[in-house]
Design a protein around this motif. Sequence first.
Motif, PDB file in Angstrom:
ATOM      1  N   SER A 172     -13.350   9.667  27.724  1.00 42.74           N
ATOM      2  CA  SER A 172     -12.334   9.297  27.539  1.00 42.74           C
ATOM      3  C   SER A 172     -12.485   7.579  27.908  1.00 42.74           C
ATOM      4  CB  SER A 172     -11.660   8.805  29.250  1.00 42.74           C
ATOM      5  OG  SER A 172     -13.455   8.360  30.391  1.00 42.74           O
ATOM      6  N   ILE A 173     -13.857   6.539  27.263  1.00 43.12           N
ATOM      7  CA  ILE A 173     -14.104   5.530  26.974  1.00 43.12           C
ATOM      8  C   ILE A 173     -14.067   5.374  25.665  1.00 43.12           C
ATOM      9  CG2 ILE A 173     -16.101   3.544  27.372  1.00 43.12           C
ATOM     10  CD1 ILE A 173     -13.835   4.043  30.192  1.00 43.12           C
ATOM     11  N   ASN A 174     -13.927   4.698  24.814  1.00 40.33           N
ATOM     12  CA  ASN A 174     -13.315   4.268  23.564  1.00 40.33           C
ATOM     13  C   ASN A 174     -14.042   2.676  23.274  1.00 40.33           C
ATOM     14  OD1 ASN A 174     -12.450   6.710  22.996  1.00 40.33           O
ATOM     15  ND2 ASN A 174     -10.478   6.069  23.380  1.00 40.33           N
ATOM     16  N   TYR A 175     -15.669   2.208  22.272  1.00 41.25           N
ATOM     17  CA  TYR A 175     -16.137   1.473  21.973  1.00 41.25           C
ATOM     18  C   TYR A 175     -15.077   0.756  21.081  1.00 41.25           C
ATOM     19  CZ  TYR A 175     -20.742   3.007  23.833  1.00 41.25           C
ATOM     20  OH  TYR A 175     -22.014   3.084  24.676  1.00 41.25           O
ATOM     21  N   PRO A 176     -14.705  -0.639  21.054  1.00 46.45           N
ATOM     22  CA  PRO A 176     -14.009  -1.795  20.410  1.00 46.45           C
ATOM     23  C   PRO A 176     -14.977  -1.654  19.558  1.00 46.45           C
ATOM     24  CG  PRO A 176     -15.251  -2.475  22.239  1.00 46.45           C
ATOM     25  CD  PRO A 176     -16.030  -1.299  22.799  1.00 46.45           C
ATOM     26  N   PHE A 177     -14.245  -1.897  17.991  1.00 46.14           N
ATOM     27  CA  PHE A 177     -14.795  -3.123  17.097  1.00 46.14           C
ATOM     28  C   PHE A 177     -16.812  -4.024  17.272  1.00 46.14           C
ATOM     29  CE2 PHE A 177     -15.549  -4.989  13.229  1.00 46.14           C
ATOM     30  CZ  PHE A 177     -15.814  -4.274  11.793  1.00 46.14           C
ATOM     31  N   LEU A 178     -17.940  -3.629  16.349  1.00 46.94           N
ATOM     32  CA  LEU A 178     -18.265  -4.168  17.063  1.00 46.94           C
ATOM     33  C   LEU A 178     -19.065  -4.589  18.369  1.00 46.94           C
ATOM     34  CD1 LEU A 178     -17.809  -7.732  14.736  1.00 46.94           C
ATOM     35  CD2 LEU A 178     -19.198  -5.606  14.031  1.00 46.94           C
ATOM     36  N   ALA A 179     -19.329  -3.746  19.200  1.00 45.84           N
ATOM     37  CA  ALA A 179     -19.587  -3.891  20.729  1.00 45.84           C
ATOM     38  C   ALA A 179     -21.186  -3.674  19.959  1.00 45.84           C
ATOM     39  CB  ALA A 179     -19.121  -2.250  21.717  1.00 45.84           C
ATOM     40  N   PHE A 180     -21.624  -4.075  22.137  1.00 44.95           N
ATOM     41  CA  PHE A 180     -23.012  -3.960  21.749  1.00 44.95           C
ATOM     42  C   PHE A 180     -24.038  -2.551  22.659  1.00 44.95           C
ATOM     43  CE2 PHE A 180     -21.992  -7.726  20.137  1.00 44.95           C
ATOM     44  CZ  PHE A 180     -23.641  -8.301  18.990  1.00 44.95           C
ATOM     45  N   GLU A 181     -24.720  -2.103  22.530  1.00 44.48           N
ATOM     46  CA  GLU A 181     -25.231  -1.297  23.522  1.00 44.48           C
ATOM     47  C   GLU A 181     -26.631  -1.468  23.792  1.00 44.48           C
ATOM     48  OE1 GLU A 181     -24.305   3.226  23.693  1.00 44.48           O
ATOM     49  OE2 GLU A 181     -26.132   3.192  23.154  1.00 44.48           O
ATOM     50  N   ILE A 182     -26.960  -1.793  25.076  1.00 45.46           N
ATOM     51  CA  ILE A 182     -28.577  -1.582  25.717  1.00 45.46           C
ATOM     52  C   ILE A 182     -28.717  -1.157  26.357  1.00 45.46           C
ATOM     53  CG2 ILE A 182     -28.233  -4.014  25.197  1.00 45.46           C
ATOM     54  CD1 ILE A 182     -28.542  -2.886  28.484  1.00 45.46           C
ATOM     55  N   LEU A 183     -30.152  -0.264  26.416  1.00 45.80           N
ATOM     56  CA  LEU A 183     -30.958   0.792  27.153  1.00 45.80           C
ATOM     57  C   LEU A 183     -31.540   0.578  28.507  1.00 45.80           C
ATOM     58  CD1 LEU A 183     -31.920   3.903  24.155  1.00 45.80           C
ATOM     59  CD2 LEU A 183     -29.734   3.158  25.605  1.00 45.80           C
ATOM     60  N   LYS A 184     -31.546   0.314  29.375  1.00 46.69           N
ATOM     61  CA  LYS A 184     -32.827   0.269  30.404  1.00 46.69           C
ATOM     62  C   LYS A 184     -32.774   1.631  31.201  1.00 46.69           C
ATOM     63  CE  LYS A 184     -28.820  -0.306  33.580  1.00 46.69           C
ATOM     64  NZ  LYS A 184     -28.513   0.418  35.154  1.00 46.69           N
ATOM     65  N   GLY A 185     -33.759   1.073  32.074  1.00 50.87           N
ATOM     66  CA  GLY A 185     -34.958   2.363  32.941  1.00 50.87           C
ATOM     67  C   GLY A 185     -35.558   3.174  32.201  1.00 50.87           C
ATOM     68  N   THR A 186     -35.986   2.274  30.659  1.00 53.44           N
ATOM     69  CA  THR A 186     -36.874   2.733  29.546  1.00 53.44           C
ATOM     70  C   THR A 186     -38.283   3.469  29.622  1.00 53.44           C
ATOM     71  OG1 THR A 186     -37.232   0.992  28.430  1.00 53.44           O
ATOM     72  CG2 THR A 186     -34.973   2.377  27.818  1.00 53.44           C
TER      73      THR A 186
END
Length: 325
Positions: A172-186
């Motif tokens: 149900s969650i849509n990313y906006p234009f030019l959103a960033f994504e970071i990964l944690k707990g890797t």
Amino acid sequence: MILKMESLLLLCGLFSITVCEDIMNEAIGRFGETEEVSSTLSMLSNKNLLDVWWNQVNNPKPGLLVIDLQNDFINGSLAVPEAEDILELCQEIIDSKMFTKTIFSKDWHPSDHISFFSNLGERELDPAWREKHPGEIKMFDEVVFARDPPYTQVLWPDHCLQDTEGSEIHSSINYPFLAFEILKGTDSDIDSYSAFFDNGGNGDTGLQSIIKDFVTEVVVIGLATDYCVGSTTLDAQKIGIPATILTDASRGVAAETTESMLARVKAAGGQVSTWPDWRDSLETWSRAKHLADTLLATHQHNHSTHIYTSTIILLVSYIIVAFIR
């Protein structure tokens, strides 16, 4: 007429004083001449932070941190109570176009992650801790692993395994234009509640470099208030970014730990608000004071800002010199 260096420096100083006085007068005109306003302005001026603060107040660039809106935290193996209730509001906030940068975080655990109860037998427990806690260890218990220094960890169900449906952001969650994504707990051997650093305070996720010099403050929403949302807010304040948790767009694992975390955030200088209240506060003294308090607390005044300000002052002085000549 060619001015001597002493005269040039005097002009620079006078110009700087005039700029500070102008800022103070404008700020008092906007926020009122109260003792709190005057005291805050004086402290900012004494720390050479007045021009930086005033620029933040007049050119707001808020960032939005959307924390761990992943399937496993919403209706999966580690579902947070009432998590589904915040999704519509979170999307409204994401779509509001009020934010310079929007960054999504995701727990992204390998199968042998230290936080999983299922992996308890894979690592040695701290002998001193185990001697004091000889009983059966259960899911959600906090244990201490043998390490230098000993490492404390809550044991969770397996969750947000890399490249699984449970680790994906809710549909149900849509990313906006030019959103960033970071990964944690890797990293298998350490957890990472904060979207900035791992639980040891190291393990930089890269979030700081994305936003530190590009936003004037951050708003933090998502899951869970008492762990990842709160820890992210605390780290933002720690590195000098004013941070606000929106309680109507976040949910906690438990009421007691949620209240404790919100108290910690307030004690660290962060703010606790709601979406309507935060949105209506952008022109208020409370927001301006939050920016000022964070600047003063961290006093991490970027050296490049000093250089920029000094350059402007010198440039104006040279223009004055040229005009006099």
